[in-house]
Design a protein around this motif. Structure first.
Motif, short mmCIF file in Angstrom:
data_model
loop_
_atom_site.label_atom_id
_atom_site.label_comp_id
_atom_site.label_asym_id
_atom_site.label_seq_id
_atom_site.Cartn_x
_atom_site.Cartn_y
_atom_site.Cartn_z
N GLY A 272 0.83 -1.20 0.00
CA GLY A 272 0.00 0.00 0.00
C GLY A 272 0.86 1.25 0.00
O GLY A 272 2.08 1.20 -0.09
N GLU A 273 0.19 2.40 0.09
CA GLU A 273 0.90 3.67 0.12
C GLU A 273 1.62 3.83 1.46
O GLU A 273 1.02 3.64 2.52
N PHE A 274 2.90 4.20 1.37
CA PHE A 274 3.73 4.25 2.57
C PHE A 274 4.74 5.39 2.40
O PHE A 274 5.83 5.20 1.87
N ASP A 275 4.36 6.58 2.85
CA ASP A 275 5.25 7.72 2.65
C ASP A 275 6.37 7.71 3.69
O ASP A 275 6.35 6.94 4.66
N ALA A 276 7.35 8.59 3.49
CA ALA A 276 8.54 8.61 4.34
C ALA A 276 8.21 8.95 5.79
O ALA A 276 8.80 8.39 6.72
N ALA A 277 7.27 9.87 5.99
CA ALA A 277 6.91 10.27 7.36
C ALA A 277 6.29 9.10 8.12
O ALA A 277 6.60 8.86 9.29
N THR A 278 5.40 8.36 7.44
CA THR A 278 4.79 7.19 8.07
C THR A 278 5.83 6.12 8.34
O THR A 278 5.84 5.47 9.39
N HIS A 279 6.74 5.94 7.37
CA HIS A 279 7.82 4.96 7.53
C HIS A 279 8.64 5.27 8.79
O HIS A 279 8.91 4.39 9.61
N ASP A 280 9.03 6.53 8.96
CA ASP A 280 9.85 6.92 10.11
C ASP A 280 9.07 6.76 11.42
O ASP A 280 9.64 6.35 12.45
N ALA A 281 7.78 7.07 11.38
CA ALA A 281 6.96 6.93 12.60
C ALA A 281 6.82 5.47 13.00
O ALA A 281 6.86 5.13 14.18
N VAL A 282 6.67 4.60 12.01
CA VAL A 282 6.56 3.17 12.29
C VAL A 282 7.86 2.64 12.88
O VAL A 282 7.87 1.88 13.86
N ILE A 283 8.99 3.06 12.31
CA ILE A 283 10.29 2.62 12.82
C ILE A 283 10.47 3.05 14.27
O ILE A 283 10.88 2.26 15.14
N ALA A 284 10.14 4.30 14.56
CA ALA A 284 10.30 4.81 15.92
C ALA A 284 9.41 4.04 16.89
O ALA A 284 9.81 3.72 18.02
N THR A 285 8.19 3.74 16.46
CA THR A 285 7.26 3.01 17.33
C THR A 285 7.76 1.60 17.62
O THR A 285 7.73 1.13 18.77
N LEU A 286 8.22 0.91 16.60
CA LEU A 286 8.70 -0.45 16.79
C LEU A 286 10.00 -0.49 17.58
O LEU A 286 10.24 -1.41 18.36
N LEU A 287 10.86 0.49 17.37
CA LEU A 287 12.09 0.56 18.15
C LEU A 287 11.77 0.71 19.63
O LEU A 287 12.40 0.08 20.49
N GLU A 288 10.79 1.53 19.94
CA GLU A 288 10.39 1.73 21.33
C GLU A 288 9.73 0.47 21.89
O GLU A 288 9.91 0.13 23.05
N HIS A 289 8.95 -0.22 21.04
CA HIS A 289 8.16 -1.36 21.50
C HIS A 289 8.99 -2.62 21.69
O HIS A 289 8.86 -3.33 22.68
N ALA A 290 9.85 -2.93 20.72
CA ALA A 290 10.54 -4.22 20.76
C ALA A 290 12.04 -4.12 20.60
O ALA A 290 12.75 -5.04 20.98
N GLY A 291 12.55 -3.04 20.02
CA GLY A 291 13.98 -2.94 19.74
C GLY A 291 14.31 -3.60 18.42
O GLY A 291 13.88 -4.71 18.14
N ALA A 292 15.06 -2.90 17.59
CA ALA A 292 15.38 -3.42 16.26
C ALA A 292 16.56 -4.36 16.34
O ALA A 292 17.49 -4.17 17.09
N SER A 293 16.50 -5.41 15.51
CA SER A 293 17.62 -6.33 15.39
C SER A 293 18.27 -6.07 14.05
O SER A 293 18.06 -6.78 13.06
N ARG A 294 19.09 -5.00 13.98
CA ARG A 294 19.69 -4.60 12.71
C ARG A 294 21.09 -5.17 12.61
O ARG A 294 21.74 -5.49 13.60
N ALA A 295 21.55 -5.27 11.41
CA ALA A 295 22.89 -5.80 11.20
C ALA A 295 23.92 -4.85 11.81
O ALA A 295 23.79 -3.64 11.73
N PRO A 296 24.99 -5.38 12.46
CA PRO A 296 26.00 -4.52 13.05
C PRO A 296 26.64 -3.60 12.00
O PRO A 296 26.91 -4.01 10.89
N GLY A 297 26.84 -2.37 12.40
CA GLY A 297 27.52 -1.41 11.53
C GLY A 297 26.58 -0.60 10.67
O GLY A 297 27.00 0.33 10.00
N ASP A 298 25.26 -0.94 10.66
CA ASP A 298 24.33 -0.15 9.85
C ASP A 298 23.93 1.12 10.58
O ASP A 298 23.80 1.12 11.79
#
Length: 298
Positions: A272-298
């Motif tokens: 669906g439609e997913f603009d940059a502002a929504t993308h950033d808000a989702v990332i911030a919400t999930l980071l707060e909720h569960a913590g991201a498991s991102r590759a080291p160095g990213d």
């Protein structure tokens, strides 16, 4: 004082009781769960809920394996004490002690078999989740192309195996492990046909995995929308590693996949439609909720 004939043999049970206390006290000696040194929160990896259940299963196996011999010896040890202190010998009483010990042996043997089967199932499920998680890690890119992968995300009293955020939307990824059967000729039957509302395995069918994945995707969409105040496109993904998936007749709102090269498929999907502002808000919400498991160095 005839009652002393039944009380005095309890002395012989004290060593068994002491050993039992030690066994129970050491049941959590092996605990692989670790916490972050920064915020003391549990560190979550792919399949973390299965890792926790596997630790519990091994603890149960340890208890049954260690306590079983002790408990089964109790009637025999008590019976030998009765033979020392009893004036008269009653064969019915000795037969009762022997029968009770035999029943305890059978009961603990059944519990050990159950523990081994449970551990085997959990290991299979964990292997599948690790394989899918490793494949999803390929999505992680530099900041110019923000792909995020979250593992073992709490959700509505349960946990989602993986949540993937791409520039085009959010994907709720669930993994199911199913043992592949064999034909009488010895050939492995690994063909899975996906229909609108069920999965047709060789010899049986299931509806629950599709319904469960759809339910979690719906929950994630509603939860993210309520937290961000924006409409968030969410798509459910069901992976069954090791199966040859035929999904031509599958549902339109879900992706059913073997997990092989899943990263490339998700990078191309746009739910669906997913603009940059929504993308950033989702990332911030999930980071707060569960913590991201991102590759080291990213």
């Amino acid at each position: 004082m005839a009652w002393l004939e039944y009380l005095l043999p309890l002395i012989f049970l004290f060593p068994l009781a002491a050993m039992g206390v030690i066994v129970v006290a050491l049941r959590n000696l092996h605990d692989a769960r670790v916490r972050s040194p920064f915020d003391a929160q549990p560190l979550r990896e792919p399949g973390q809920h299965l890792r926790d259940r596997l630790d519990d299963a091994f603890a149960g196996l340890y208890l049954n394996g260690a306590l079983g011999p002790l408990v089964t010896l109790v009637p025999l040890v008590y019976g030998m004490g009765r033979m020392l202190f009893s004036v008269e010998q009653h064969w019915v009483e000795w037969a009762f002690y022997g029968a009770l010990s035999t029943l305890l042996v059978l009961a603990y043997s059944f519990r050990l078999m159950r523990d081994f089967q449970r551990i085997s199932r959990l290991k299979l499920g964990l292997a599948c989740e690790l394989a899918v998680g490793q494949e999803l890690e390929r999505l992680v890119r530099p900041e110019a192309h923000p792909f995020y992968v979250f593992h073992d995300v709490p959700a509505a009293g349960t946990r989602i195996d993986h949540v993937v955020v791409t520039p085009c939307g959010v994907f709720v990824v669930e993994t199911r492990a199913r043992t592949r059967p064999f034909a009488p000729s010895g050939e492995e039957l690994d063909r899975l046909v996906v229909e609108k509302a069920r999965l047709r395995f060789p010899g049986w069918s299931e509806r629950k995995p599709l319904a469960r994945t759809r339910e979690l995707a719906r929950w994630m969409a509603e939860w993210l929308s309520s937290r961000t105040g924006r409409t968030v496109p969410v798509m459910g993904v069901l992976t069954l590693p090791g199966w040859k998936v035929e999904a031509d007749q599958g549902p339109d709102d879900l992706l059913v996949d073997s997990g092989d090269d899943l990263a490339s498929r998700l990078a191309e999907l746009c739910p669906g439609e997913f603009d940059a502002a929504t993308h950033d808000a989702v990332i911030a919400t999930l980071l707060e909720h569960a913590g991201a498991s991102r590759a080291p160095g990213d």
